[in-house]
Design a protein around this motif. Structure first.
Motif, PDB file in Angstrom:
ATOM      1  N   ARG A 223      11.882 -14.156   3.725  1.00  0.00           N
ATOM      2  CA  ARG A 223      12.839 -14.218   2.626  1.00  0.00           C
ATOM      3  C   ARG A 223      13.343 -15.625   2.404  1.00  0.00           C
ATOM      4  O   ARG A 223      13.523 -16.356   3.383  1.00  0.00           O
TER       5      ARG A 223
ATOM      6  N   ALA B 212       3.221  -9.967  -1.016  1.00  0.00           N
ATOM      7  CA  ALA B 212       4.138  -9.157  -0.213  1.00  0.00           C
ATOM      8  C   ALA B 212       3.376  -8.316   0.803  1.00  0.00           C
ATOM      9  O   ALA B 212       3.815  -8.161   1.947  1.00  0.00           O
ATOM     10  N   THR B 213       2.222  -7.797   0.400  1.00  0.00           N
ATOM     11  CA  THR B 213       1.431  -6.955   1.306  1.00  0.00           C
ATOM     12  C   THR B 213       0.931  -7.758   2.504  1.00  0.00           C
ATOM     13  O   THR B 213       1.097  -7.342   3.666  1.00  0.00           O
TER      14      THR B 213
ATOM     15  N   ALA C 290       7.992 -10.104   3.937  1.00  0.00           N
ATOM     16  CA  ALA C 290       8.736 -10.158   5.201  1.00  0.00           C
ATOM     17  C   ALA C 290       9.536 -11.450   5.297  1.00  0.00           C
ATOM     18  O   ALA C 290      10.618 -11.492   5.888  1.00  0.00           O
TER      19      ALA C 290
ATOM     20  N   ASP D 299      16.665  -7.335  -6.903  1.00  0.00           N
ATOM     21  CA  ASP D 299      16.477  -5.889  -7.008  1.00  0.00           C
ATOM     22  C   ASP D 299      15.806  -5.520  -8.329  1.00  0.00           C
ATOM     23  O   ASP D 299      14.980  -4.607  -8.382  1.00  0.00           O
TER      24      ASP D 299
ATOM     25  N   ARG E  36       2.382  -8.459  -5.528  1.00  0.00           N
ATOM     26  CA  ARG E  36       2.001  -7.330  -4.668  1.00  0.00           C
ATOM     27  C   ARG E  36       1.111  -7.796  -3.529  1.00  0.00           C
ATOM     28  O   ARG E  36       1.297  -7.395  -2.368  1.00  0.00           O
TER      29      ARG E  36
ATOM     30  N   GLN F 195       3.833  -8.859   4.765  1.00  0.00           N
ATOM     31  CA  GLN F 195       4.335  -7.744   5.574  1.00  0.00           C
ATOM     32  C   GLN F 195       3.356  -7.406   6.700  1.00  0.00           C
ATOM     33  O   GLN F 195       3.757  -7.245   7.858  1.00  0.00           O
TER      34      GLN F 195
ATOM     35  N   THR G 109       8.991  -3.173  -4.619  1.00  0.00           N
ATOM     36  CA  THR G 109       9.189  -2.894  -3.207  1.00  0.00           C
ATOM     37  C   THR G 109       7.824  -2.590  -2.607  1.00  0.00           C
ATOM     38  O   THR G 109       7.026  -1.887  -3.241  1.00  0.00           O
ATOM     39  N   PRO G 110       7.518  -3.120  -1.419  1.00  0.00           N
ATOM     40  CA  PRO G 110       8.392  -3.894  -0.546  1.00  0.00           C
ATOM     41  C   PRO G 110       8.448  -5.362  -0.952  1.00  0.00           C
ATOM     42  O   PRO G 110       7.563  -5.859  -1.648  1.00  0.00           O
ATOM     43  N   LYS G 111       9.473  -6.023  -0.497  1.00  0.00           N
ATOM     44  CA  LYS G 111       9.565  -7.463  -0.620  1.00  0.00           C
ATOM     45  C   LYS G 111       8.747  -8.098   0.510  1.00  0.00           C
ATOM     46  O   LYS G 111       8.388  -7.437   1.491  1.00  0.00           O
TER      47      LYS G 111
END
Length: 293
Positions: A178, A104-105, A176, A155, A101, A108, A172-174
């Motif tokens: 990848r 990803a945060t 930014a 997923d 988490r 993003q 979610t979210p993944k």
């Protein structure tokens, strides 16, 4: 050669001042360390102590550790180009879900500028205080990496390991970036080198000489070739304390180092001036930014 800045142990306003000025000057990245608990007394051996240092002067309970993800999230809002790295997250101390988490945060919020530095940890007492088994940290680290890979890219994540049991979950979210932000493994142990070679996008060495780094790079090259990963992009970064002269820079560059992570000041109040002086002294590395190009 690129240059990152180790932000430890600056005060809050200095963190921002240094990061903003570093971006203006053309530095590549900023790096923030992690410890959750710093016991007043410990019998652990600090692996990055300098020559003649027992380690307890270099690492003690009153060192000012901030939450690295909070710091980097804040700096993401104050910068637009600078890479933001945790150096390193002690993965076996945490569950992989909170790490995922946080990663990803920040990734993003920064527009994909995050670098996930990871390590197994060395401070046994920190593990004991947090109720984590120190001896099994390596296995927990490897299984956490499996879970992180899936949380970042799948997923649905489901996992059955010796240390971790994960029923079907999703996140979610993944990030930014990848399938995930760059994995940079810190440390010099055989296990650290194995993870860097087989699962990493980079290696972070700390206070190794150019000759020692060269041996490490040869080891990584052999391991990466054996794993069929020699074509995967890979960066070598070295955290260097103390004076970093041009001769030192050239030595590291000649053995294949991509980035030096430096802290060219003694007092935090002098940090901005110190990174300005370093950029001017090595302006051929910083010239495109300093000239406005």
């Amino acid at each position: 050669m690129r240059f990152g800045i180790a932000l430890f142990p600056l005060r809050p306003h200095q963190l921002v001042d240094v990061a903003e000025r570093a971006e203006q000057l053309g530095y590549d990245s900023v790096w923030v360390g992690e410890h959750t608990v710093t016991p007043v007394q410990n019998d652990s051996s600090f692996p990055y102590a300098g020559e003649g240092d027992s380690g307890h002067d270099a690492f003690h309970a009153n060192l000012p550790f901030y939450d690295p993800y909070a710091v980097l999230g804040h700096l993401a809002a104050r910068t637009s180009r600078l890479r933001l790295a945790v150096s390193v997250s002690l993965v076996p101390l945490h569950d992989p879900f909170h790490i995922a988490r946080s990663v990803a945060t920040v990734d993003q919020l920064s527009g994909g500028r995050f670098i996930l530095g990871m390590g197994a940890g060395w401070l046994r007492e920190e593990f004991e205080i947090l109720g984590k088994d120190f001896a099994s940290r390596g296995k927990r680290f490897d299984e956490s990496l499996d879970v992180l890979d899936s949380l970042f890219d799948d997923d649905v994540t489901e996992y059955r390991g010796e240390q971790l049991q994960v029923p079907p979950v999703s996140m979610t979210p993944k990030p930014a970036t990848r399938p995930h932000p760059p994995y940079v493994f810190g440390g010099h142990s055989k296990a650290a080198m194995r993870r860097a070679a087989t699962r990493g996008d980079g290696w972070l060495a700390s206070d190794l000489s150019p000759d020692e780094v060269a041996r490490g790079i040869r080891d990584l090259d052999e391991r990466r070739a054996a794993a069929g990963r020699e074509a995967v992009p890979f960066e070598v970064s070295v955290h260097v304390t103390g004076d970093v002269s041009r001769a030192v820079i050239d030595e590291y560059r000649d053995v294949g180092v991509d980035r030096l992570v430096i802290r060219p000041w003694v007092r935090g109040s002098k940090a901005v001036a110190a990174i300005e002086q370093f950029a001017q002294a090595n302006q051929d590395f910083f010239a495109p930014v300093l000239s406005g190009r």
